[in-house]
Structures are given as C-alpha cells and as structure tokens.
Enzyme design. Structure first.
Site, PDB file in Angstrom:
ATOM      1  N   PHE A 132       4.564  18.439  94.887  1.00  0.00           N
ATOM      2  CA  PHE A 132       5.850  19.139  94.884  1.00  0.00           C
ATOM      3  C   PHE A 132       5.604  20.624  95.156  1.00  0.00           C
ATOM      4  O   PHE A 132       4.717  21.225  94.551  1.00  0.00           O
ATOM      5  CB  PHE A 132       6.507  18.939  93.517  1.00  0.00           C
ATOM      6  CG  PHE A 132       7.952  19.332  93.470  1.00  0.00           C
ATOM      7  CD1 PHE A 132       8.935  18.428  93.805  1.00  0.00           C
ATOM      8  CD2 PHE A 132       8.320  20.603  93.089  1.00  0.00           C
ATOM      9  CE1 PHE A 132      10.281  18.782  93.757  1.00  0.00           C
ATOM     10  CE2 PHE A 132       9.662  20.971  93.042  1.00  0.00           C
ATOM     11  CZ  PHE A 132      10.644  20.058  93.379  1.00  0.00           C
ATOM     12  N   ASP A 202       1.636  16.220  86.228  1.00  0.00           N
ATOM     13  CA  ASP A 202       3.053  16.540  86.246  1.00  0.00           C
ATOM     14  C   ASP A 202       3.830  15.217  86.203  1.00  0.00           C
ATOM     15  O   ASP A 202       3.709  14.387  87.112  1.00  0.00           O
ATOM     16  CB  ASP A 202       3.393  17.344  87.512  1.00  0.00           C
ATOM     17  CG  ASP A 202       4.822  17.870  87.503  1.00  0.00           C
ATOM     18  OD1 ASP A 202       5.692  17.213  86.881  1.00  0.00           O
ATOM     19  OD2 ASP A 202       5.078  18.915  88.117  1.00  0.00           O
ATOM     20  N   TYR A 227      15.558  17.608  83.204  1.00  0.00           N
ATOM     21  CA  TYR A 227      16.896  17.380  83.780  1.00  0.00           C
ATOM     22  C   TYR A 227      16.956  16.213  84.744  1.00  0.00           C
ATOM     23  O   TYR A 227      17.995  15.953  85.321  1.00  0.00           O
ATOM     24  CB  TYR A 227      17.422  18.655  84.453  1.00  0.00           C
ATOM     25  CG  TYR A 227      16.505  19.322  85.456  1.00  0.00           C
ATOM     26  CD1 TYR A 227      16.376  18.828  86.746  1.00  0.00           C
ATOM     27  CD2 TYR A 227      15.773  20.450  85.111  1.00  0.00           C
ATOM     28  CE1 TYR A 227      15.536  19.442  87.661  1.00  0.00           C
ATOM     29  CE2 TYR A 227      14.935  21.069  86.015  1.00  0.00           C
ATOM     30  CZ  TYR A 227      14.817  20.566  87.298  1.00  0.00           C
ATOM     31  OH  TYR A 227      13.979  21.161  88.202  1.00  0.00           O
ATOM     32  N   LYS A 228      15.835  15.521  84.959  1.00  0.00           N
ATOM     33  CA  LYS A 228      15.851  14.374  85.878  1.00  0.00           C
ATOM     34  C   LYS A 228      16.134  13.114  85.064  1.00  0.00           C
ATOM     35  O   LYS A 228      17.242  12.915  84.593  1.00  0.00           O
ATOM     36  CB  LYS A 228      14.539  14.326  86.651  1.00  0.00           C
ATOM     37  CG  LYS A 228      14.427  15.516  87.620  1.00  0.00           C
ATOM     38  CD  LYS A 228      13.070  15.659  88.258  1.00  0.00           C
ATOM     39  CE  LYS A 228      13.070  16.863  89.207  1.00  0.00           C
ATOM     40  NZ  LYS A 228      11.730  17.373  89.464  1.00  0.00           N
ATOM     41  N   ARG A 376      16.253  10.037 100.103  1.00  0.00           N
ATOM     42  CA  ARG A 376      15.786   9.484  98.815  1.00  0.00           C
ATOM     43  C   ARG A 376      16.935   8.826  98.065  1.00  0.00           C
ATOM     44  O   ARG A 376      18.040   9.365  97.996  1.00  0.00           O
ATOM     45  CB  ARG A 376      15.252  10.598  97.909  1.00  0.00           C
ATOM     46  CG  ARG A 376      13.993  11.249  98.363  1.00  0.00           C
ATOM     47  CD  ARG A 376      13.366  12.051  97.230  1.00  0.00           C
ATOM     48  NE  ARG A 376      14.300  12.996  96.602  1.00  0.00           N
ATOM     49  CZ  ARG A 376      13.976  13.799  95.614  1.00  0.00           C
ATOM     50  NH1 ARG A 376      12.752  13.774  95.097  1.00  0.00           N
ATOM     51  NH2 ARG A 376      14.858  14.629  95.103  1.00  0.00           N
TER      52      ARG A 376
HETATM   53  C1  PLP Z   1      11.531  18.621  89.710  1.00  0.00           C
HETATM   54  C2  PLP Z   1      10.112  19.019  89.722  1.00  0.00           C
HETATM   55  C3  PLP Z   1       9.737  20.299  89.317  1.00  0.00           C
HETATM   56  C4  PLP Z   1      10.798  21.275  88.921  1.00  0.00           C
HETATM   57  O1  PLP Z   1      10.293  22.457  88.435  1.00  0.00           O
HETATM   58  P1  PLP Z   1      11.292  23.544  87.839  1.00  0.00           P
HETATM   59  O2  PLP Z   1      10.409  24.559  87.299  1.00  0.00           O
HETATM   60  O3  PLP Z   1      12.167  22.849  86.849  1.00  0.00           O
HETATM   61  O4  PLP Z   1      12.146  24.041  88.953  1.00  0.00           O
HETATM   62  C5  PLP Z   1       8.393  20.610  89.304  1.00  0.00           C
HETATM   63  N1  PLP Z   1       7.468  19.713  89.698  1.00  0.00           N
HETATM   64  C6  PLP Z   1       7.806  18.466  90.107  1.00  0.00           C
HETATM   65  C7  PLP Z   1       6.755  17.509  90.517  1.00  0.00           C
HETATM   66  C8  PLP Z   1       9.134  18.102  90.147  1.00  0.00           C
HETATM   67  O5  PLP Z   1       9.476  16.888  90.562  1.00  0.00           O
END
Ligand code: PLP
Length: 417
Positions: A132, A202, A227-228, A376
């Site tokens: 990501f 992660d 938040y996911k 997606r």
């Molecule tokens: C959604 C997501 C993030 C989000 O990071 P934020 O700091 O909340 O913006 C980070 N890493 C991965 C792999 C994600 O899927």
C-alpha cells in the site's frame, strides 16, 4: 458451499444461500442504506446502528456534563487499551499486546522504527513493491530520516530470497489492497527470524475480514486500520501490536506524554510506561475510539472461521457470476481464483474500469477503483448478502450490455476514487 459444479446460478439458488447463512442476522446490526449494494467495506465499513446513539450520549453526558472529570469517571484514559483488547481476539493476540491509537501510517512509522532500533548494525527494510502506498511512503521517509537505513522493495515472489543477514525488518501487508493476495505470515515470519530480522505486519485488510493468528505465526509487530472491516467510522483510530516478549525492549520514536510511565507527574524527563502503553503518543481521540468500540462489539460471539467461510463463498459467487453474465466484456480476474489465496475481496482489471465503476456507483452498486485499471469489490460477511453479489453482477452486466458506462459523465475523475 457455493460449488455449483460449473452450471449457471439462478436467483433462487442465491437466495437459498442467504436463507441458510449463519451470519445473516448480523446485517440487522448495521444501518444499511436503501437501494444500495455496498461492496466497499474494505475502504470504509458500514455504520453500526448502535453508533449514533452511543456517540450522542457520550457527547451529551461524558463530554457535555462530565467535562474533564470524564477522563477518570468515564475511564476515557483507558479507552485505547480497552479497544485494543477487543481487537486482540480477532488477530490472535493477547489483550495486553494490542492498543488503539493514531493512524495506520503513524503506527507503521512507530513499529518499523522500534524494530530498526532493536537491530542496530543492520541496514535493510525488506518490503513488497506492490505494498500500500502509504506504507511505502512512510518507509521511504524513514530511509531519509535515519542514516544507513535502506528500503528494499521486492516483488511478492522474491521476498524469501531477499531476506538476508543485513535485513533488520520485514514489513509487509498481509492481504494486498489491490489484488487481495494473502502472504503466508507464518512462513515469512519464520524465514525473517531465521536470518535475525524482525517482522512488522500491516493487517489493514485482514483484521475483521478473516482470522489471523499473530502469536501462532510468531509475529513481532503489527499495525492495522479501524475504519475498514472493523467498522469504526471515517478516520477511526488504528491499532498496533507488540509481541509480549518485545514490549519492554521498544524504544518509542514518538515519545509523547501518553506513553510516559507517569504522565501526570509532569516530570520533564521522558520515561516509557511499562508494556504496550509506551506506544501511545498524544491524547487519544475519544469520540473516534468510542465509535470503534461499537464496531468491535459486533464481533463478540462471531465465529471468525465461519466468517471466513462466508467471505470465500461470496467471492467465489462473484467470480462465477461474472463469468456467467459478463464473460465476454473484457474483465480480467486480478485476484486468485482459488478462494484460499484471497482475502475478503475480488478484483478485476478492465481498461475502462474507472468509467465502469462510476456507472455502477450511479446505480447504487458501490465498489471502488484503484489506478490504473483495478476494480475492487469487497465482501464484508457481517452485512454482505449473497443476494447483494447477484444484484451487483446483474447490474454490471446491464451496464456492459447497454454500454451506459460510455456516457462521458462517468469518465470525470473525482478527488477520491
Ligand atoms: C487502508 C490502509 C492504510 C491506511 O492508512 P491511514 O494512515 O489510515 O491513512 C494503510 N495501510 C494499508 C495496507 C491500508 O490498507
């Protein structure tokens, strides 16, 4: 499960899957908007029905009436640990190994830096090229901040070989955000530790979407998103995990007062708290934590193995239906066809993916698009029905057959995709 032995699905068969779904009742715990098929819980989870009243009461009573007293009387001060303890069973951690704080990006900075500090003399951080972007950006920042640290991104298939005696940290996202592919956490952790490196996982696309066992895998550190799939609301606090055996060794790079051993001594010198608490930095976001807590309460009593079974079946159904109804419209499966290799999403590539996704969203069928060409569709087994998959793919087929996606309005790019 959803094995239909290669023959076409009918609506009646799909409805029969919902009728015998052990998780069907969980959907009632969410405020599902009318006329929406929501397949984007991997970007922003749905609103739990209980959240508005809980937040309204907190604002009126704990903030409005209690004011500063609520740090003690409503136990706000322990909310990061309390919320962390609710996340722990979803990720195979002990309650004292997880704490909710900050954002995933910030927590990744903290955990990778802590791991680097535990491996002085080693220079490499190994990660995946397709990680990501914020994870890559944070580690690129660390590379320029810390002398002698080198970020080495490699292709997913080359990670094993890339791990060597110069590796300090292996930092990976367990489920890839783009194609949903799952890394073998136990095998990669074992290999990393065999060369003397530490792992930072992660779990943004894992926590709440599928079971994972950090301690069984021997993981050292982890971070993840609130938040996911945890349904904590937009910008909800994230979480971090530090294996019990490392907790007293962590030297926090963001050594703020909430991670101090005695913050209210107002001593001028930093002294880290015991255990997981030292990984806090500033004052916790109480409203966000309270909303996340409501999202997590829904998981109590949910069998994560059953949730995984449903998630895989939803994905298989999506792929089957796309073959059946949109087979000649140029979609290329980007996820693994074998459900064991996918997280809780299916992704397809299409050259006109952006416009097609906008046309779908205009019909109330919400997935998302990731540049350059990935569409997606996230399945959230707590509230996604088999019927939703049917509606989504039949809606997609209508858009493709009628070519409505060619309307130029669907090609205009918004700021967030
Ligand atoms: C959604 C997501 C993030 C989000 O990071 P934020 O700091 O909340 O913006 C980070 N890493 C991965 C792999 C994600 O899927």
């Amino acid at each position: 499960m959803t094995d239909n032995s290669g023959s076409d699905w009918t609506l009646e068969q799909v409805q029969a899957l919902d009728a015998r779904d052990p998780l069907a009742e969980c959907r009632d715990l969410f405020a599902v908007p009318k006329d929406v098929v929501y397949l984007d819980g991997n970007s922003l989870g749905m609103l739990p029905r209980a959240t508005p009243a809980r937040i309204a009461a907190l604002i009126a009573n704990e903030w409005g009436e209690g004011l500063i007293r609520s740090w003690n009387q409503a136990d706000w001060i322990n909310l990061p640990a309390k919320v962390g303890a609710l996340i722990a069973p979803l990720i195979g951690a002990e309650t004292w190994e997880v704490i909710a704080a900050d954002s995933t990006s910030v927590n990744l900075f903290k955990m990778v830096t802590a791991a680097l500090r535990m491996r002085p003399g080693r220079r490499k951080i190994i990660t995946e090229t397709g990680n990501f972007p914020t994870d890559l950006y944070v580690m690129q920042g660390l590379e320029s901040l810390l002398d002698g640290v080198e970020l080495v991104p490699v292709e997913a298939g080359d990670i094993f070989e890339a791990l060597d005696e110069e590796t300090a940290v292996l930092s990976l996202t367990h489920v890839n955000y783009r194609n949903g592919n799952i890394h073998d956490m136990a095998a990669l952790t074992k290999r990393a530790q065999a060369v003397g490196a530490l792992t930072v996982w992660d779990l943004s696309h894992t926590a709440g979407a599928m079971p994972v066992d950090l301690n069984d895998s021997g993981a050292d550190f982890a971070v993840g998103c609130g938040y996911k799939y945890l349904n904590g609301g937009p910008g909800a606090p994230a979480f971090l995990f530090v294996a019990d055996r490392h907790q007293d060794e962590v030297d926090p790079p963001l050594s703020g007062w909430m991670g101090h051993a005695r913050p209210f001594d107002f001593d001028g010198a930093y002294e880290p708290a015991e255990g997981i608490t030292r990984n806090l930095c500033g004052t916790p976001a109480i409203l966000g934590l309270a909303a996340l807590e409501v999202g997590l309460e829904i998981f109590s009593g949910v069998d994560m193995d059953g949730l995984r079974v449903k998630s895989m079946a939803l994905g298989d159904l999506f792929i089957d239906l796309l073959d059946q109804l949109c087979g000649d419209h140029g979609f290329r499966l980007a996820s693994g066809r074998d459900c064991e290799t996918r997280g809780s999403q299916v992704s397809f590539c299409h050259d006109d993916g952006y416009a097609i996704m906008q046309a779908l969203i205009a019909k109330g069928i919400i997935g998302d698009f990731r540049a350059p060409d990935v569409m997606r569709f996230g399945m959230t087994p707590l509230y996604t029905r088999y019927r939703d998959i049917w509606d989504a793919v039949t809606g997609l087929a209508e858009i493709m057959d009628s070519e409505t996606w060619r309307d130029p309005v669907f090609s205009e790019r918004a700021a967030v995709t």
